[in-house]
Design an enzyme around this catalytic site. Structure first.
Site, PDB file in Angstrom:
ATOM      1  N   ARG A  34      88.515 -80.044  30.220  1.00 27.32           N
ATOM      2  CA  ARG A  34      88.453 -80.787  31.485  1.00 27.32           C
ATOM      3  C   ARG A  34      89.506 -81.890  31.537  1.00 27.32           C
ATOM      4  NH1 ARG A  34      83.730 -79.563  34.164  1.00 27.32           N
ATOM      5  NH2 ARG A  34      82.104 -78.556  32.916  1.00 27.32           N
ATOM      6  N   LYS A  82      75.433 -73.400  22.173  1.00 28.92           N
ATOM      7  CA  LYS A  82      74.038 -73.311  21.743  1.00 28.92           C
ATOM      8  C   LYS A  82      73.190 -74.226  22.623  1.00 28.92           C
ATOM      9  CE  LYS A  82      75.493 -72.305  17.024  1.00 28.92           C
ATOM     10  NZ  LYS A  82      75.527 -72.729  15.615  1.00 28.92           N
ATOM     11  N   GLY A 110      76.415 -68.902  14.001  1.00 23.81           N
ATOM     12  CA  GLY A 110      76.156 -68.841  12.568  1.00 23.81           C
ATOM     13  C   GLY A 110      76.156 -70.228  11.959  1.00 23.81           C
ATOM     14  N   LYS A 165      67.176 -73.564  16.274  1.00 22.47           N
ATOM     15  CA  LYS A 165      67.226 -74.335  15.027  1.00 22.47           C
ATOM     16  C   LYS A 165      67.597 -75.796  15.266  1.00 22.47           C
ATOM     17  CE  LYS A 165      71.825 -74.507  15.050  1.00 22.47           C
ATOM     18  NZ  LYS A 165      72.717 -75.673  14.936  1.00 22.47           N
ATOM     19  N   SER A 228      75.491 -82.655  10.978  1.00 29.51           N
ATOM     20  CA  SER A 228      74.835 -82.140  12.183  1.00 29.51           C
ATOM     21  C   SER A 228      74.394 -83.280  13.092  1.00 29.51           C
ATOM     22  CB  SER A 228      73.618 -81.297  11.789  1.00 29.51           C
ATOM     23  OG  SER A 228      72.745 -81.133  12.882  1.00 29.51           O
ATOM     24  N   GLU A 255      72.448 -80.826  21.282  1.00 28.93           N
ATOM     25  CA  GLU A 255      71.810 -79.898  22.220  1.00 28.93           C
ATOM     26  C   GLU A 255      70.305 -79.783  21.992  1.00 28.93           C
ATOM     27  OE1 GLU A 255      73.100 -78.733  24.802  1.00 28.93           O
ATOM     28  OE2 GLU A 255      75.254 -78.397  24.529  1.00 28.93           O
TER      29      GLU A 255
END
Length: 307
Positions: A34, A82, A110, A165, A228, A255
């Protein structure tokens, strides 16, 4: 081998990592973002593969824009996003397929932490599609000596593994933030996988897919890595910060925060038992503290492991 033209949508950490992998394999790669100077039309010109690595909230808007550009009938769409769309409970691939019903859509997912991939550390992933030749084409475009790509015929399961997950990763961060130990972490991840399978089966996904790279593999990587963002949300909640404070300083999108709300809505409609996800939702809503969420999980009615 004929050069493949790949258009990458999204120049965040994951999009950039995928672009570098594709370039290293000798593909012709264009990247759109963007904030970039190139137009979507220019980036998509002559693309054999269009890979979307944009955040969930932007998927439908970008897919709709591409519709008006009339891509070639041979173009393969790949989604590496995701998440779930709150309004429709659609996965990213369902959005792409609804916009391009006559094009093959491939899911790439993955245990792929972008920082490790950028360091050329070995990793593996899965590409899944109902069109086997499309999955094989994407496999060839991205496979290398440091990035092993497997194909899978269950795109729903592969996609949901990577999506679901993220919620368990938030719980995992809470677990580590409270210093609950290895036993608790093992129980959490294992029972979290059970919840992922329950939800996936409701969507028509195959159980065995969740025990592969895109399910258990991604779950283990995300639940055990401070890299993460979803893990960090849980870890910092356990440290006493509010969700608003955490999200304000978080680089990128976690997310799992939005996914959790959608999952709870679906589970209540379908009577799916997902106690860990329910407690993560209540924690994110500020209804319980991390310790209260733990207590409620541990004091549930006792029952068989499988039923």
């Amino acid at each position: 081998m004929q050069e493949t033209t790949i258009s990458i949508l999204g120049a965040g950490a994951w999009g950039a990592s995928l672009a570098n992998l594709a370039i290293a394999n000798g593909n012709r790669v264009r990247v759109w973002s963007r904030r970039g100077s190139e137009t979507l039309s220019a980036v998509l010109q002559g693309a054999d593969i269009v890979l979307s690595a944009i955040s969930m909230k932007g998927v439908r808007e970008v897919a709709s824009q591409i519709q008006s550009l009339t891509p070639s009938p041979e173009t393969i769409f790949v989604t590496a996003t995701k998440g779930l769309e709150p309004e429709t409970i659609y996965t990213p691939s369902q959005i792409w397929q609804s916009c391009f019903p006559h094009h093959p859509v491939v899911v790439l997912s993955g245990p792929n932490l972008s920082k490790e991939i950028d360091q050329s550390l070995p990793a593996a992933t899965v590409v899944a599609s109902r069109v086997a030749t499309a999955a094989a084409t994407v496999q060839l475009a991205f496979s290398s000596s440091r990035f092993r790509v497997y194909t899978n015929p269950d795109p729903v399961g592969v996609e949901l593994g990577g999506t679901l997950k993220n919620v368990i990763a938030i719980a995992s961060g809470v677990c580590d933030g409270l210093h609950l130990g290895t036993n608790a972490k093992a129980a959490l991840v294992t029972r979290g996988l059970t919840e992922m399978v329950r939800i996936g089966n409701c969507w028509g996904a195959k159980t065995e897919t969740f025990y592969g790279l895109s399910g258990l593999g991604d779950l283990l990587a995300t639940c055990n890595s401070p890299l993460s963002r979803n893990y960090q949300v849980g870890y910092q909640l356990a440290g006493g910060e509010t969700l608003a404070q955490i999200l304000a300083k978080l680089p990128g999108t976690a997310e799992g925060v939005n996914t959790c709300q959608v999952l709870v809505q679906l589970a209540r409609q379908q009577n799916i038992v997902i106690p860990i996800t329910e407690q993560v939702y209540r924690l994110l809503q500020g209804e319980v503290t991390p310790q209260q969420a733990l207590d409620e999980l541990m004091l549930r009615d006792i029952k068989p492991e499988y039923n």
